[in-house]
Design an enzyme around this catalytic site. Structure first.
Site, mmCIF file in Angstrom:
data_model
loop_
_atom_site.group_PDB
_atom_site.id
_atom_site.type_symbol
_atom_site.label_atom_id
_atom_site.label_comp_id
_atom_site.label_asym_id
_atom_site.label_seq_id
_atom_site.Cartn_x
_atom_site.Cartn_y
_atom_site.Cartn_z
ATOM 1 N N LYS A 133 25.785 48.221 64.836
ATOM 2 C CA LYS A 133 25.787 49.626 65.272
ATOM 3 C C LYS A 133 25.471 50.558 64.107
ATOM 4 C CE LYS A 133 29.733 50.180 67.458
ATOM 5 N NZ LYS A 133 30.191 48.790 67.356
ATOM 6 N N SER B 226 31.705 45.091 67.959
ATOM 7 C CA SER B 226 31.966 45.244 66.531
ATOM 8 C C SER B 226 31.157 44.229 65.727
ATOM 9 C CB SER B 226 33.449 45.010 66.248
ATOM 10 O OG SER B 226 34.227 45.928 66.970
ATOM 11 N N ALA B 227 30.592 44.719 64.613
ATOM 12 C CA ALA B 227 29.820 43.885 63.693
ATOM 13 C C ALA B 227 28.556 43.289 64.335
ATOM 14 C CB ALA B 227 30.698 42.792 63.066
ATOM 15 N N CYS B 228 27.918 44.048 65.240
ATOM 16 C CA CYS B 228 26.632 43.647 65.831
ATOM 17 C C CYS B 228 25.537 44.649 65.484
ATOM 18 C CB CYS B 228 26.744 43.502 67.340
ATOM 19 S SG CYS B 228 27.735 42.091 67.843
ATOM 20 N N ASP C 95 29.922 54.658 65.932
ATOM 21 C CA ASP C 95 30.969 53.818 66.520
ATOM 22 C C ASP C 95 31.513 54.339 67.853
ATOM 23 O OD1 ASP C 95 32.561 51.459 66.263
ATOM 24 O OD2 ASP C 95 34.279 52.662 65.662
ATOM 25 N N HIS D 123 32.384 52.915 73.115
ATOM 26 C CA HIS D 123 32.163 52.277 71.817
ATOM 27 C C HIS D 123 30.660 52.308 71.520
ATOM 28 C CE1 HIS D 123 32.961 48.386 69.284
ATOM 29 N NE2 HIS D 123 33.068 49.461 68.545
ATOM 30 N N LYS E 131 39.974 53.394 67.057
ATOM 31 C CA LYS E 131 39.985 52.636 68.314
ATOM 32 C C LYS E 131 41.194 52.988 69.175
ATOM 33 C CE LYS E 131 36.606 50.157 66.703
ATOM 34 N NZ LYS E 131 35.276 50.344 66.639
ATOM 35 N N ARG F 245 25.484 40.206 71.331
ATOM 36 C CA ARG F 245 24.867 39.251 70.416
ATOM 37 C C ARG F 245 24.688 37.959 71.188
ATOM 38 N NH1 ARG F 245 25.150 38.083 64.665
ATOM 39 N NH2 ARG F 245 26.077 40.134 64.340
ATOM 40 N N TYR G 31 45.074 47.644 58.206
ATOM 41 C CA TYR G 31 43.624 47.452 58.262
ATOM 42 C C TYR G 31 42.930 48.217 59.383
ATOM 43 C CZ TYR G 31 39.279 45.451 57.070
ATOM 44 O OH TYR G 31 38.000 45.318 56.629
ATOM 45 N N ARG H 173 41.017 43.560 62.959
ATOM 46 C CA ARG H 173 41.860 43.879 64.098
ATOM 47 C C ARG H 173 42.493 42.605 64.646
ATOM 48 N NH1 ARG H 173 39.038 44.641 67.944
ATOM 49 N NH2 ARG H 173 36.976 44.752 67.000
ATOM 50 N N ARG I 288 34.517 46.255 54.334
ATOM 51 C CA ARG I 288 33.993 47.503 54.891
ATOM 52 C C ARG I 288 33.822 48.573 53.824
ATOM 53 N NH1 ARG I 288 33.534 47.891 60.868
ATOM 54 N NH2 ARG I 288 34.138 45.819 61.503
HETATM 55 O O1 SAT Z 1 38.512 47.603 62.522
HETATM 56 S S1 SAT Z 1 37.801 48.554 63.387
HETATM 57 O O2 SAT Z 1 38.279 48.448 64.750
HETATM 58 O O3 SAT Z 1 38.017 49.918 62.922
HETATM 59 C C1 SAT Z 1 36.111 48.267 63.338
HETATM 60 C C2 SAT Z 1 35.595 47.515 64.495
HETATM 61 O O4 SAT Z 1 36.074 46.425 64.792
HETATM 62 O O5 SAT Z 1 34.659 48.000 65.159
HETATM 63 MN MN MN Z 2 33.503 49.562 66.381
#
Ligand code: SAT
Ligand code: MN
Length: 589
Positions: free
Chosen positions: A256, A252-254, A277, A230, A210, A405, A201, A73, A374
């Site tokens: 979930k 994100s990326a922690c 998510d 979220h 999102k 985090r 992406y 993102r 991913r």
């Molecule tokens: O790229 S996404 O927003 O779908 C995934 C994320 O950052 O949680």
């Molecule tokens: Mn997310």
């Protein structure tokens, strides 16, 4: 006579000028047709959109490589165009609606020339749910069409459901030319419209995720009295067979997805998956808080996923389901024609190409899989799927976990005194940044309720909305702050995490069910060590204390940073939150 939907599609086609228009029906046959097109006809840079992987160990799987400048993102190119800047708040980029649309119209003019425009009708939420929303996204790439089909309930029934209505959620998406100077992800909350150009992406391109289900939906929720969050949704089954439902917000990326699929290390406990998510939280007819997951797919981080860290996810990926499974920007084991990433089980394969398709070996100091690579997989493949997943009313929530985090300062788990205090714990949450967005990794920023990049309006008003929600709840869930990431003096994680997190979840549901007490501290309630199930864990006593240590001195800098963060919201910041802030300062003194 054409419907508002048909008219809108025609209008957009006139602007984008595709070669042809294809209305997706959501069938299985169609998914394969779209993948064929992606393998043979569509390209991003020199790569075909899809590469078929071996189905021997990874059934129905395909690799996608995104444009090398388009791997996460892009928050600096994401705008929330509310009627005025103040409504969007300091937490969002803002542009005047008229100016934004002029800019986008110019960029969009002719952007689909030579391409197909796919029309994707989809539901966020179960079609029978009172909380579901009907949406339509346009896109010009098969990857997005196939991904949306995995992530949402897509199909021609939604077109019937929309019928002659005009209030469906609109998404316009095009890859554009990938020039970052011409890349924008813009939201128009008052029109239920998302317009995204220049990126293919994840959250930039799958507009139901999102963009709609958080940024626009949070604004809808503010006006209609619900919350778009979220959050993971799970059911925790105890040895007596009782299931307690909880949600958890983590940036994100922690972890979930790992939490959502957690394989318990405690006998008799089991975690059931409802979402990894996004949670939409509504007040049910009985005054309790109910959660639904508007999605039906998992878009998880691949690196680090293994039988050790997340066996249920590996099983999910290796299940032959009705839907294809996509891997995006992972590395490729060339001989086996299988996906590969750092942290996968087994030895590093001999012949690897990296996420860009370049030859790679472990002596290089680059990663083979992109750190934000991913998988996209149907939640119905999951062996831990809750039997309540398709319940249109959702599940009643007993606890909300809010985390970040933090390698320092923040204890493993802290219970809030009450809802108000819990909202403050969420509002003050900080987190060290990850590769999920294009920015420097490992920098501390405030991530209230893990919503910093996703709250579609002024965050001060968002905190006020959270406070208001509880006034209508008969049994507000208990709120807990969690942090799995504290490190020892040598920089190693103290808490083992992953499946062992069940030990923290057990304490949480014991608290919810009134089975154990707690200790008061200046920042909230923490466990008596005797109430934590620690058998079989190997944590040195000093480190165990460190997990819960509250150092008033170290908190001074934190207080400063929280104050700076809150101050941005000016008159939008609720006085209750400032009161909580002041009490924290007093307690620490
Ligand atoms: O790229 S996404 O927003 O779908 C995934 C994320 O950052 O949680
Ligand atoms: Mn997310």
């Amino acid at each position: 006579m054409s419907t508002p939907l048909e008219k809108w599609v025609q209008q957009q086609a006139k602007l984008t000028k595709p070669n042809d228009i294809y209305w997706c029906d959501g069938s299985e046959l169609e998914a394969h047709r779209l993948i064929e097109i992606g393998m043979k006809k569509e390209k991003i840079e020199q790569h075909n959109v899809f590469h078929e992987l071996s189905h021997k160990n990874w059934p129905n799987s395909y690799l996608h490589r995104s444009h090398p400048t388009d791997v996460a993102r892009t928050e600096q190119l994401t705008f929330v165009c509310q009627a005025d800047k103040e409504t969007s708040g300091p937490n969002n980029n803002w542009m005047d609606t008229k100016q934004a649309k002029e800019k986008l119209t110019k960029l969009t003019d002719g952007c689909m020339r030579g391409r197909t425009m796919y029309v994707l009708p989809y539901m966020m939420g179960h079609p029978d749910s009172p909380y579901a929303k009907a949406c339509v996204q346009l896109t010009d790439v098969s990857y997005v069409a196939v991904s949306m089909r995995i992530m949402t309930r897509m199909g021609k029934k939604v077109v019937e459901q929309i019928g002659a209505r005009d209030d469906f959620v609109r998404g316009i998406h095009s890859l554009g030319d990938f020039d970052v100077n011409r890349r924008f992800i813009m939201h128009f909350p008052d029109e239920n419209l998302v317009w995204s150009i220049g990126s293919g992406y994840g959250g930039n391109a799958l507009l139901g995720k999102k963009c709609f289900s958080l940024r626009i939906a949070s604004w809808l929720g503010y006006q209609e009295g619900w919350l778009a969050e979220h959050m993971v949704i799970i059911g925790i089954e105890d040895p007596q067979g009782k299931i307690t439902y909880v949600t958890a917000a983590l940036p994100s990326a922690c972890g979930k997805t790992n939490l959502a699929m957690l394989q318990s290390t405690l006998p008799g406990y089991k975690v059931w998956t409802l979402g990894d998510d996004i949670a939409w939280l509504n007040i049910g007819p009985d005054g309790r808080l109910y959660a639904i997951n508007p999605e039906v797919g998992l878009f998880g981080v691949a690196p680090g996923t293994s039988m050790k860290t997340n066996p249920n996810m590996v099983r999910t990926l290796k299940t032959a389901g009705f839907y294809p499974t996509l891997f995006t920007n992972t590395a490729l084991d060339v001989d086996a024609n299988e996906p590969w990433w750092e942290g996968m089980d087994g030895p590093v394969p001999k012949n690897v190409v990296d996420w860009q398709g370049k030859s790679w070996n472990s002596s290089l100091d680059t990663k083979a899989a992109h750190p934000n690579s991913r998988f996209t997989v149907s939640i119905y493949n999951s062996p831990t799927l809750s039997k309540e997943f398709d319940n249109p009313n959702g599940v009643p929530i007993s606890a909300i976990l809010l985390g970040g985090r933090r390698t320092q300062l923040i204890p493993l788990v802290t219970e809030a005194y009450d809802w108000q205090h819990g909202v403050f714990l969420g509002a003050r949450t900080g987190s060290e940044t990850t590769a999920a967005a294009a920015h420097q990794v490992g920098v501390l920023r405030r991530e209230p309720m893990a919503m910093t990049p996703f709250c579609g309006y002024n965050m001060g008003d968002y905190f006020g909305h959270w406070l208001n929600i509880s006034r209508k709840l008969t049994q507000p869930p208990k709120i807990f702050a969690v942090n799995w990431f504290r490190v020892d003096d040598d920089g190693r994680f103290i808490w083992p995490g992953f499946g062992e997190n069940i030990r923290v979840l057990k304490w949480i549901i014991d608290r919810v069910n009134g089975r154990v007490g707690a200790q008061q501290t200046p920042i909230g309630l923490i466990p008596h060590i005797k109430d934590l199930e620690l058998e079989g864990l190997n944590i040195a006593k000093g480190n165990l204390e460190k997990l819960f240590e509250i150092d008033p001195q170290a908190w001074q800098a934190e207080l400063q940073d929280i104050e700076t963060f809150f101050s941005q919201f000016g008159r939008h910041m609720p006085s209750e939150i400032w009161q909580q802030y002041k009490s924290l300062g007093t307690n620490l003194r």
